[in-house]
Design an enzyme around this catalytic site. Structure first.
Site, PDB file in Angstrom:
ATOM      1  N   SER A 270      -5.918 -12.710   6.007  1.00 20.94           N
ATOM      2  CA  SER A 270      -6.187 -11.562   6.865  1.00 20.94           C
ATOM      3  C   SER A 270      -7.288 -11.923   7.854  1.00 20.94           C
ATOM      4  O   SER A 270      -7.826 -13.028   7.818  1.00 20.94           O
ATOM      5  CB  SER A 270      -6.619 -10.359   6.024  1.00 20.94           C
ATOM      6  OG  SER A 270      -7.912 -10.619   5.502  1.00 20.94           O
ATOM      7  N   LYS A 271      -7.593 -10.968   8.701  1.00 24.67           N
ATOM      8  CA  LYS A 271      -8.555 -11.207   9.778  1.00 24.67           C
ATOM      9  C   LYS A 271      -9.873 -11.798   9.302  1.00 24.67           C
ATOM     10  O   LYS A 271     -10.499 -12.580  10.000  1.00 24.67           O
ATOM     11  CB  LYS A 271      -8.849  -9.893  10.496  1.00 24.67           C
ATOM     12  CG  LYS A 271      -7.955  -9.687  11.684  1.00 24.67           C
ATOM     13  CD  LYS A 271      -8.454  -8.532  12.499  1.00 24.67           C
ATOM     14  CE  LYS A 271      -7.381  -8.110  13.490  1.00 24.67           C
ATOM     15  NZ  LYS A 271      -7.485  -6.744  13.899  1.00 24.67           N
TER      16      LYS A 271
END
Ligand code: GLU
Length: 467
Positions: A238-239
Protein backbone atom coordinates in the site's frame (compact mmCIF):
# COMPACT_ATOMS: atom_id res chain seq x y z
CA UNK A 1 -9.83 -21.54 -30.34
CA UNK A 2 -7.53 -18.56 -30.15
CA UNK A 3 -6.48 -17.19 -26.79
CA UNK A 4 -8.35 -14.15 -25.52
CA UNK A 5 -7.39 -12.47 -22.26
CA UNK A 6 -8.56 -9.30 -20.62
CA UNK A 7 -7.59 -6.72 -18.08
CA UNK A 8 -10.65 -5.41 -16.29
CA UNK A 9 -9.77 -2.56 -13.93
CA UNK A 10 -12.32 -0.64 -11.90
CA UNK A 11 -11.55 3.04 -12.48
CA UNK A 12 -11.50 4.13 -8.87
CA UNK A 13 -7.88 5.33 -8.71
CA UNK A 14 -4.59 5.23 -10.57
CA UNK A 15 -3.09 2.15 -12.20
CA UNK A 16 -1.29 0.53 -9.31
CA UNK A 17 1.58 -1.93 -9.29
CA UNK A 18 -0.68 -4.92 -8.62
CA UNK A 19 -3.07 -4.01 -11.43
CA UNK A 20 -0.19 -3.41 -13.80
CA UNK A 21 1.21 -6.83 -13.03
CA UNK A 22 -2.15 -8.47 -13.72
CA UNK A 23 -2.37 -6.51 -16.97
CA UNK A 24 1.17 -7.55 -17.90
CA UNK A 25 0.48 -11.24 -17.25
CA UNK A 26 -2.71 -11.10 -19.33
CA UNK A 27 -0.94 -9.21 -22.11
CA UNK A 28 2.02 -11.58 -22.14
CA UNK A 29 -0.20 -14.60 -22.25
CA UNK A 30 -2.14 -13.24 -25.20
CA UNK A 31 1.03 -12.24 -27.03
CA UNK A 32 2.68 -15.58 -26.39
CA UNK A 33 -0.22 -17.41 -27.98
CA UNK A 34 -0.80 -14.96 -30.79
CA UNK A 35 -4.10 -14.13 -29.13
CA UNK A 36 -6.08 -11.05 -28.29
CA UNK A 37 -5.73 -8.79 -25.27
CA UNK A 38 -8.84 -6.87 -24.26
CA UNK A 39 -9.16 -3.84 -22.02
CA UNK A 40 -12.43 -3.54 -20.17
CA UNK A 41 -13.24 -0.68 -17.86
CA UNK A 42 -15.48 -1.89 -15.04
CA UNK A 43 -17.16 1.38 -14.25
CA UNK A 44 -20.52 0.21 -12.99
CA UNK A 45 -19.87 1.61 -9.53
CA UNK A 46 -21.01 5.07 -10.52
CA UNK A 47 -20.13 6.64 -7.21
CA UNK A 48 -16.51 5.53 -7.15
CA UNK A 49 -15.67 5.53 -10.86
CA UNK A 50 -14.17 8.68 -12.34
CA UNK A 51 -13.08 9.84 -15.76
CA UNK A 52 -9.74 10.86 -14.24
CA UNK A 53 -9.14 7.29 -13.16
CA UNK A 54 -10.02 5.96 -16.58
CA UNK A 55 -7.49 8.36 -18.08
CA UNK A 56 -4.89 7.46 -15.46
CA UNK A 57 -5.31 3.77 -16.29
CA UNK A 58 -5.09 4.38 -20.03
CA UNK A 59 -2.02 6.56 -19.49
CA UNK A 60 -0.36 3.87 -17.39
CA UNK A 61 -1.06 1.17 -19.97
CA UNK A 62 0.32 3.37 -22.73
CA UNK A 63 3.44 4.26 -20.77
CA UNK A 64 4.09 0.59 -20.07
CA UNK A 65 3.44 -0.27 -23.71
CA UNK A 66 0.70 -2.77 -22.86
CA UNK A 67 -1.22 -2.32 -26.08
CA UNK A 68 -4.70 -3.75 -26.17
CA UNK A 69 -6.21 -5.22 -29.28
CA UNK A 70 -9.84 -4.63 -28.35
CA UNK A 71 -11.41 -1.99 -26.19
CA UNK A 72 -11.46 -0.12 -24.04
CA UNK A 73 -14.96 -1.41 -23.44
CA UNK A 74 -17.00 0.36 -20.78
CA UNK A 75 -19.47 -1.61 -18.73
CA UNK A 76 -21.70 1.44 -18.35
CA UNK A 77 -22.29 1.25 -22.11
CA UNK A 78 -23.54 -2.31 -21.87
CA UNK A 79 -26.43 -2.06 -19.43
CA UNK A 80 -29.00 -3.10 -22.04
CA UNK A 81 -27.09 -6.28 -22.67
CA UNK A 82 -26.88 -7.07 -18.96
CA UNK A 83 -30.62 -6.53 -18.64
CA UNK A 84 -31.19 -8.88 -21.53
CA UNK A 85 -29.19 -11.62 -19.82
CA UNK A 86 -30.93 -10.99 -16.50
CA UNK A 87 -34.24 -11.44 -18.32
CA UNK A 88 -32.97 -14.68 -19.87
CA UNK A 89 -32.02 -15.97 -16.44
CA UNK A 90 -35.48 -15.04 -15.12
CA UNK A 91 -37.18 -16.69 -18.09
CA UNK A 92 -35.25 -19.91 -17.69
CA UNK A 93 -35.85 -20.10 -13.96
CA UNK A 94 -32.23 -19.43 -13.06
CA UNK A 95 -33.12 -16.19 -11.38
CA UNK A 96 -36.00 -14.83 -9.35
CA UNK A 97 -37.26 -11.61 -7.86
CA UNK A 98 -36.61 -11.18 -4.19
CA UNK A 99 -38.96 -8.95 -2.21
CA UNK A 100 -37.26 -9.27 1.14
CA UNK A 101 -36.95 -6.02 2.97
CA UNK A 102 -33.78 -4.91 4.63
CA UNK A 103 -35.37 -5.49 8.04
CA UNK A 104 -36.39 -9.01 7.14
CA UNK A 105 -32.87 -9.82 6.01
CA UNK A 106 -31.45 -8.38 9.20
CA UNK A 107 -33.71 -10.57 11.30
CA UNK A 108 -32.66 -13.61 9.27
CA UNK A 109 -29.02 -12.73 9.76
CA UNK A 110 -29.43 -12.24 13.50
CA UNK A 111 -31.18 -15.63 13.81
CA UNK A 112 -28.40 -17.38 11.90
CA UNK A 113 -25.74 -15.72 13.99
CA UNK A 114 -27.56 -16.72 17.20
CA UNK A 115 -27.61 -20.32 15.96
CA UNK A 116 -23.93 -20.09 15.07
CA UNK A 117 -24.70 -20.51 11.38
CA UNK A 118 -22.91 -18.74 8.56
CA UNK A 119 -25.10 -15.77 7.61
CA UNK A 120 -26.50 -16.34 4.15
CA UNK A 121 -29.68 -15.71 2.25
CA UNK A 122 -31.97 -18.72 2.70
CA UNK A 123 -33.75 -18.47 -0.64
CA UNK A 124 -37.14 -17.69 0.90
CA UNK A 125 -38.27 -15.75 -2.19
CA UNK A 126 -37.47 -18.61 -4.55
CA UNK A 127 -41.07 -19.74 -4.42
CA UNK A 128 -42.83 -16.48 -3.84
CA UNK A 129 -45.09 -15.79 -6.78
CA UNK A 130 -46.88 -12.68 -5.52
CA UNK A 131 -45.15 -9.32 -5.64
CA UNK A 132 -45.17 -7.32 -2.47
CA UNK A 133 -46.82 -3.99 -2.59
CA UNK A 134 -44.45 -1.07 -2.46
CA UNK A 135 -41.32 -3.17 -2.70
CA UNK A 136 -39.05 -2.89 -5.72
CA UNK A 137 -37.48 -6.32 -5.86
CA UNK A 138 -33.85 -7.20 -6.42
CA UNK A 139 -33.08 -10.15 -8.66
CA UNK A 140 -31.19 -13.11 -7.33
CA UNK A 141 -29.43 -15.89 -9.15
CA UNK A 142 -30.83 -19.25 -8.15
CA UNK A 143 -27.72 -21.09 -7.15
CA UNK A 144 -27.84 -24.89 -7.45
CA UNK A 145 -28.33 -26.61 -4.08
CA UNK A 146 -26.52 -29.80 -4.85
CA UNK A 147 -23.11 -30.66 -6.17
CA UNK A 148 -19.98 -28.62 -6.22
CA UNK A 149 -18.02 -26.20 -8.34
CA UNK A 150 -14.58 -27.33 -9.39
CA UNK A 151 -12.06 -24.74 -10.47
CA UNK A 152 -8.88 -26.05 -12.01
CA UNK A 153 -6.99 -22.87 -11.46
CA UNK A 154 -3.76 -22.47 -13.43
CA UNK A 155 -2.07 -21.03 -10.35
CA UNK A 156 -3.94 -22.37 -7.34
CA UNK A 157 -4.56 -25.86 -8.62
CA UNK A 158 -7.89 -27.53 -7.96
CA UNK A 159 -10.31 -25.54 -5.83
CA UNK A 160 -13.60 -27.20 -4.92
CA UNK A 161 -16.56 -25.32 -3.46
CA UNK A 162 -19.80 -27.01 -2.44
CA UNK A 163 -22.89 -25.40 -3.87
CA UNK A 164 -24.45 -25.69 -0.44
CA UNK A 165 -22.01 -23.04 0.73
CA UNK A 166 -23.08 -20.50 -1.85
CA UNK A 167 -26.23 -18.48 -1.44
CA UNK A 168 -28.42 -16.85 -4.05
CA UNK A 169 -26.43 -13.90 -5.24
CA UNK A 170 -28.07 -10.59 -6.12
CA UNK A 171 -27.51 -10.01 -9.83
CA UNK A 172 -29.66 -6.88 -10.23
CA UNK A 173 -30.35 -4.16 -7.69
CA UNK A 174 -33.84 -2.87 -7.11
CA UNK A 175 -33.21 -0.07 -9.60
CA UNK A 176 -32.47 -2.74 -12.22
CA UNK A 177 -28.75 -2.09 -12.40
CA UNK A 178 -26.58 -5.20 -12.67
CA UNK A 179 -24.14 -6.15 -9.94
CA UNK A 180 -20.48 -6.81 -10.34
CA UNK A 181 -20.54 -10.59 -10.73
CA UNK A 182 -23.28 -10.47 -13.33
CA UNK A 183 -21.59 -7.90 -15.55
CA UNK A 184 -18.23 -9.68 -15.37
CA UNK A 185 -19.85 -12.93 -16.43
CA UNK A 186 -21.74 -11.37 -19.33
CA UNK A 187 -18.62 -9.59 -20.53
CA UNK A 188 -16.33 -12.58 -20.26
CA UNK A 189 -18.93 -14.52 -22.20
CA UNK A 190 -19.60 -11.91 -24.90
CA UNK A 191 -15.93 -11.05 -25.26
CA UNK A 192 -15.17 -14.77 -25.62
CA UNK A 193 -12.49 -14.59 -22.96
CA UNK A 194 -10.58 -17.87 -22.79
CA UNK A 195 -8.30 -17.07 -19.84
CA UNK A 196 -9.32 -14.99 -16.86
CA UNK A 197 -6.08 -13.84 -15.23
CA UNK A 198 -6.77 -11.72 -12.15
CA UNK A 199 -5.88 -11.10 -8.54
CA UNK A 200 -6.66 -13.90 -6.09
CA UNK A 201 -8.90 -11.50 -4.15
CA UNK A 202 -11.45 -12.54 -6.78
CA UNK A 203 -11.18 -16.27 -6.16
CA UNK A 204 -14.28 -16.12 -3.93
CA UNK A 205 -16.32 -14.78 -6.82
CA UNK A 206 -15.26 -17.46 -9.25
CA UNK A 207 -17.60 -20.30 -8.19
CA UNK A 208 -20.54 -17.90 -8.38
CA UNK A 209 -19.47 -16.67 -11.79
CA UNK A 210 -19.02 -20.24 -12.99
CA UNK A 211 -22.54 -21.14 -11.88
CA UNK A 212 -24.00 -18.23 -13.79
CA UNK A 213 -21.98 -19.16 -16.87
CA UNK A 214 -23.26 -22.72 -16.61
CA UNK A 215 -26.82 -21.51 -16.28
CA UNK A 216 -26.31 -19.63 -19.53
CA UNK A 217 -24.99 -22.78 -21.17
CA UNK A 218 -21.62 -21.12 -21.73
CA UNK A 219 -18.26 -22.73 -22.08
CA UNK A 220 -16.06 -21.90 -19.11
CA UNK A 221 -12.84 -19.92 -19.43
CA UNK A 222 -9.65 -21.07 -17.70
CA UNK A 223 -8.85 -19.16 -14.53
CA UNK A 224 -5.50 -18.02 -13.17
CA UNK A 225 -5.67 -16.27 -9.81
CA UNK A 226 -2.50 -14.37 -9.14
CA UNK A 227 -1.35 -14.03 -5.52
CA UNK A 228 -1.08 -10.58 -4.08
CA UNK A 229 1.91 -8.34 -3.57
CA UNK A 230 3.20 -7.60 -0.09
CA UNK A 231 5.39 -4.86 1.30
CA UNK A 232 8.64 -5.71 3.08
CA UNK A 233 6.75 -5.91 6.39
CA UNK A 234 4.47 -8.65 5.09
CA UNK A 235 1.38 -6.44 4.89
CA UNK A 236 -0.46 -5.97 1.63
CA UNK A 237 1.38 -3.46 -0.57
CA UNK A 238 0.00 0.00 0.00
CA UNK A 239 0.94 3.65 -0.14
CA UNK A 240 2.84 3.53 3.08
CA UNK A 241 5.39 1.22 1.44
CA UNK A 242 6.20 3.95 -1.08
CA UNK A 243 4.97 4.49 -4.59
CA UNK A 244 2.22 2.12 -5.68
CA UNK A 245 1.07 4.02 -8.74
CA UNK A 246 2.76 3.09 -11.99
CA UNK A 247 2.92 6.71 -13.11
CA UNK A 248 4.70 7.65 -9.94
CA UNK A 249 7.51 5.37 -11.05
CA UNK A 250 7.69 7.27 -14.30
CA UNK A 251 7.81 10.50 -12.30
CA UNK A 252 10.56 9.13 -10.09
CA UNK A 253 12.75 8.35 -13.08
CA UNK A 254 12.11 4.71 -13.94
CA UNK A 255 12.07 3.33 -17.46
CA UNK A 256 8.94 1.39 -18.43
CA UNK A 257 11.00 -1.66 -19.41
CA UNK A 258 12.56 -1.72 -15.94
CA UNK A 259 9.11 -1.61 -14.34
CA UNK A 260 7.85 -4.36 -16.68
CA UNK A 261 10.90 -6.52 -16.01
CA UNK A 262 10.46 -5.98 -12.31
CA UNK A 263 6.74 -6.79 -12.45
CA UNK A 264 7.18 -9.95 -14.48
CA UNK A 265 9.59 -11.30 -11.90
CA UNK A 266 7.28 -10.33 -9.09
CA UNK A 267 5.40 -13.57 -8.78
CA UNK A 268 6.83 -15.42 -11.76
CA UNK A 269 10.20 -16.94 -12.42
CA UNK A 270 12.19 -18.68 -15.08
CA UNK A 271 15.10 -20.40 -13.39
CA UNK A 272 17.23 -17.72 -11.79
CA UNK A 273 17.12 -15.32 -14.73
CA UNK A 274 16.51 -11.72 -13.63
CA UNK A 275 16.73 -9.67 -16.80
CA UNK A 276 14.17 -10.25 -19.52
CA UNK A 277 13.66 -8.33 -22.72
CA UNK A 278 10.03 -7.97 -23.76
CA UNK A 279 10.55 -10.62 -26.43
CA UNK A 280 12.01 -13.01 -23.89
CA UNK A 281 9.12 -12.38 -21.52
CA UNK A 282 6.66 -13.20 -24.28
CA UNK A 283 8.54 -16.32 -25.21
CA UNK A 284 9.11 -17.63 -21.71
CA UNK A 285 6.08 -16.49 -19.72
CA UNK A 286 3.62 -19.12 -18.69
CA UNK A 287 0.75 -18.91 -16.22
CA UNK A 288 1.73 -22.33 -14.92
CA UNK A 289 4.90 -20.84 -13.50
CA UNK A 290 3.26 -18.05 -11.56
CA UNK A 291 4.24 -18.39 -7.89
CA UNK A 292 1.65 -19.92 -5.63
CA UNK A 293 2.32 -17.62 -2.73
CA UNK A 294 2.39 -13.86 -2.35
CA UNK A 295 5.45 -11.94 -3.46
CA UNK A 296 7.28 -9.17 -1.68
CA UNK A 297 7.92 -5.85 -3.30
CA UNK A 298 11.59 -4.93 -3.28
CA UNK A 299 12.34 -1.32 -4.31
CA UNK A 300 16.11 -1.94 -4.36
CA UNK A 301 15.75 -4.58 -6.99
CA UNK A 302 13.60 -2.31 -9.12
CA UNK A 303 16.26 0.38 -8.87
CA UNK A 304 18.94 -2.14 -9.80
CA UNK A 305 16.97 -3.13 -12.89
CA UNK A 306 16.43 0.50 -13.78
CA UNK A 307 20.14 1.15 -13.67
CA UNK A 308 20.70 -1.94 -15.76
CA UNK A 309 18.35 -0.62 -18.46
CA UNK A 310 19.88 2.86 -18.30
CA UNK A 311 23.32 1.31 -18.75
CA UNK A 312 22.51 -1.21 -21.45
CA UNK A 313 19.49 0.30 -23.18
CA UNK A 314 19.75 2.01 -26.56
CA UNK A 315 20.87 5.58 -25.71
CA UNK A 316 18.44 6.85 -28.32
CA UNK A 317 15.58 5.29 -26.41
CA UNK A 318 16.82 6.35 -22.98
CA UNK A 319 17.26 9.89 -24.31
CA UNK A 320 13.61 9.95 -25.29
CA UNK A 321 12.72 9.51 -21.63
CA UNK A 322 15.44 11.88 -20.44
CA UNK A 323 13.99 14.61 -22.67
CA UNK A 324 10.65 14.19 -20.96
CA UNK A 325 12.23 14.64 -17.52
CA UNK A 326 14.23 17.66 -18.66
CA UNK A 327 10.98 19.11 -19.94
CA UNK A 328 9.35 18.48 -16.57
CA UNK A 329 12.15 20.52 -15.01
CA UNK A 330 11.41 23.41 -17.31
CA UNK A 331 14.35 22.79 -19.60
CA UNK A 332 14.25 22.89 -23.38
CA UNK A 333 16.47 19.97 -24.41
CA UNK A 334 17.37 21.76 -27.65
CA UNK A 335 19.16 24.45 -25.62
CA UNK A 336 22.20 22.26 -25.17
CA UNK A 337 23.88 19.01 -26.12
CA UNK A 338 22.07 16.13 -27.76
CA UNK A 339 20.43 14.19 -24.90
CA UNK A 340 21.66 10.98 -26.53
CA UNK A 341 25.23 12.05 -25.77
CA UNK A 342 24.24 13.17 -22.29
CA UNK A 343 22.81 9.71 -21.63
CA UNK A 344 26.08 8.09 -22.67
CA UNK A 345 28.04 10.42 -20.42
CA UNK A 346 25.73 10.21 -17.42
CA UNK A 347 24.30 6.73 -17.25
CA UNK A 348 26.98 5.14 -15.22
CA UNK A 349 26.58 7.40 -12.23
CA UNK A 350 22.79 7.81 -12.25
CA UNK A 351 20.36 5.08 -11.34
CA UNK A 352 17.25 6.94 -12.32
CA UNK A 353 16.27 9.53 -14.88
CA UNK A 354 15.35 12.19 -12.36
CA UNK A 355 18.89 12.15 -10.99
CA UNK A 356 20.25 12.03 -14.50
CA UNK A 357 18.17 15.02 -15.58
CA UNK A 358 18.95 16.90 -12.38
CA UNK A 359 22.68 16.40 -12.75
CA UNK A 360 22.49 17.38 -16.42
CA UNK A 361 20.62 20.65 -15.98
CA UNK A 362 23.87 22.62 -16.12
CA UNK A 363 24.30 21.59 -19.76
CA UNK A 364 21.10 23.37 -20.67
CA UNK A 365 20.86 26.35 -18.39
CA UNK A 366 23.08 28.44 -16.16
CA UNK A 367 23.00 27.39 -12.54
CA UNK A 368 22.07 29.97 -9.97
CA UNK A 369 24.69 29.33 -7.32
CA UNK A 370 27.71 27.16 -6.72
CA UNK A 371 27.59 24.29 -4.34
CA UNK A 372 28.93 26.04 -1.29
CA UNK A 373 31.44 23.49 -0.14
CA UNK A 374 32.71 22.83 -3.66
CA UNK A 375 33.17 26.56 -4.31
CA UNK A 376 34.92 27.16 -1.00
CA UNK A 377 37.39 24.41 -1.72
CA UNK A 378 37.94 24.95 -5.41
CA UNK A 379 37.24 28.51 -6.48
CA UNK A 380 40.17 30.04 -4.62
CA UNK A 381 43.04 32.44 -5.00
CA UNK A 382 45.23 29.47 -5.92
CA UNK A 383 42.97 28.14 -8.60
CA UNK A 384 42.21 31.49 -10.25
CA UNK A 385 45.52 31.80 -12.15
CA UNK A 386 45.17 28.17 -13.25
CA UNK A 387 41.72 28.82 -14.68
CA UNK A 388 43.04 31.98 -16.25
CA UNK A 389 45.82 30.21 -18.09
CA UNK A 390 43.50 27.35 -18.99
CA UNK A 391 41.18 29.87 -20.63
CA UNK A 392 43.93 30.94 -22.98
CA UNK A 393 44.68 27.36 -23.92
CA UNK A 394 41.00 26.54 -24.42
CA UNK A 395 40.55 29.56 -26.63
CA UNK A 396 43.11 28.20 -29.04
CA UNK A 397 42.21 24.49 -29.25
CA UNK A 398 42.03 23.45 -32.90
CA UNK A 399 38.64 21.82 -32.35
CA UNK A 400 36.26 21.55 -29.38
CA UNK A 401 36.81 17.86 -28.91
CA UNK A 402 37.70 15.73 -25.91
CA UNK A 403 41.25 14.95 -26.98
CA UNK A 404 42.20 18.65 -27.36
CA UNK A 405 40.28 19.66 -24.25
CA UNK A 406 42.01 17.00 -22.24
CA UNK A 407 45.39 18.13 -23.61
CA UNK A 408 44.63 21.74 -22.65
CA UNK A 409 43.84 20.78 -19.04
CA UNK A 410 46.91 18.58 -18.87
CA UNK A 411 49.22 21.25 -20.32
CA UNK A 412 47.88 23.82 -17.85
CA UNK A 413 48.62 21.53 -14.90
CA UNK A 414 52.03 20.65 -16.24
CA UNK A 415 53.05 24.25 -16.82
CA UNK A 416 52.06 25.16 -13.27
CA UNK A 417 53.67 22.07 -11.79
CA UNK A 418 50.42 20.86 -10.18
CA UNK A 419 48.42 17.66 -10.41
CA UNK A 420 45.73 17.32 -13.05
CA UNK A 421 43.02 17.48 -10.38
CA UNK A 422 44.19 20.89 -9.22
CA UNK A 423 43.02 22.24 -12.57
CA UNK A 424 40.23 19.80 -13.40
CA UNK A 425 38.31 20.15 -10.14
CA UNK A 426 38.13 23.98 -10.05
CA UNK A 427 37.19 23.77 -13.72
CA UNK A 428 34.42 21.31 -12.93
CA UNK A 429 33.01 23.56 -10.21
CA UNK A 430 33.28 26.54 -12.56
CA UNK A 431 31.30 24.93 -15.36
CA UNK A 432 28.85 22.71 -13.46
CA UNK A 433 28.49 24.50 -10.13
CA UNK A 434 29.19 21.21 -8.32
CA UNK A 435 32.02 18.79 -7.71
CA UNK A 436 30.49 15.88 -9.61
CA UNK A 437 30.13 15.46 -13.34
CA UNK A 438 31.19 13.11 -16.11
CA UNK A 439 34.93 13.17 -16.99
CA UNK A 440 35.92 16.78 -17.46
CA UNK A 441 36.87 16.58 -21.14
CA UNK A 442 33.50 14.99 -21.98
CA UNK A 443 31.73 17.55 -19.82
CA UNK A 444 33.40 20.40 -21.68
CA UNK A 445 32.81 18.95 -25.09
CA UNK A 446 29.11 18.51 -24.38
CA UNK A 447 28.76 21.90 -22.77
CA UNK A 448 30.33 23.61 -25.79
CA UNK A 449 32.90 26.34 -26.21
CA UNK A 450 30.75 29.35 -25.56
CA UNK A 451 29.15 28.16 -22.32
CA UNK A 452 32.44 26.77 -21.02
CA UNK A 453 34.38 30.00 -21.52
CA UNK A 454 31.55 32.15 -20.16
CA UNK A 455 31.31 30.04 -17.03
CA UNK A 456 35.05 30.13 -16.38
CA UNK A 457 34.88 33.93 -16.65
CA UNK A 458 31.99 33.93 -14.24
CA UNK A 459 33.93 31.74 -11.78
CA UNK A 460 36.93 34.04 -11.94
CA UNK A 461 34.68 37.02 -11.18
CA UNK A 462 33.16 35.11 -8.32
CA UNK A 463 36.62 34.35 -6.88
CA UNK A 464 37.78 37.97 -7.31
CA UNK A 465 34.65 39.29 -5.56
CA UNK A 466 35.03 36.85 -2.71
CA UNK A 467 38.54 38.03 -1.80
N1 GLU B 1 -12.78 -4.98 -11.80
C1 GLU B 1 -12.11 -5.89 -10.95
C2 GLU B 1 -11.01 -5.19 -10.18
O1 GLU B 1 -10.56 -4.14 -10.58
C3 GLU B 1 -11.48 -7.05 -11.70
C4 GLU B 1 -12.45 -8.02 -12.14
C5 GLU B 1 -11.90 -9.22 -12.86
O2 GLU B 1 -10.73 -9.20 -13.27
O3 GLU B 1 -12.65 -10.16 -13.04
O4 GLU B 1 -10.60 -5.69 -9.17
Amino acid sequence: MSTRTRFAPSPTGYLHIGGARTALFSWLYARKHGGTFILRIEDTDLERSTVESVNAILEGMTWLGLEYDEGPFYQTHRFDRYKEIIQTLLDTGHAYRCYCSKEELEVLRAEQMANKLKPRYDGRCRHRSEPREGVEPVIRFRNPDEGEVVIDDCVKGRVVVKNGELDDLIIARSDGSPTYNLSVVVDDLDMRVTHVIRGDDHLNNTPRQINILKALGAELPRYAHVPMILGADGARLSKRHGAVSVMQYRDEGYLPEAVLNYLVRLGWSHGDQEVFSIDEMIELFDVQHINHSASTFNPDKLLWLNHHYLMHGDPLHVAHHLRWHLGQMGVDPTDGPDPVEVVKAQRERNKNLVDMAQSSLFFYRDFETYDEKAARKNLTEQSAPLLQSLTERLQSVPAWRTEYLHAAVEATAEAAGVKLGAVAQPLRVAVTGTSVSPPIDITLELLGREKTLARITRALQFTAKKD
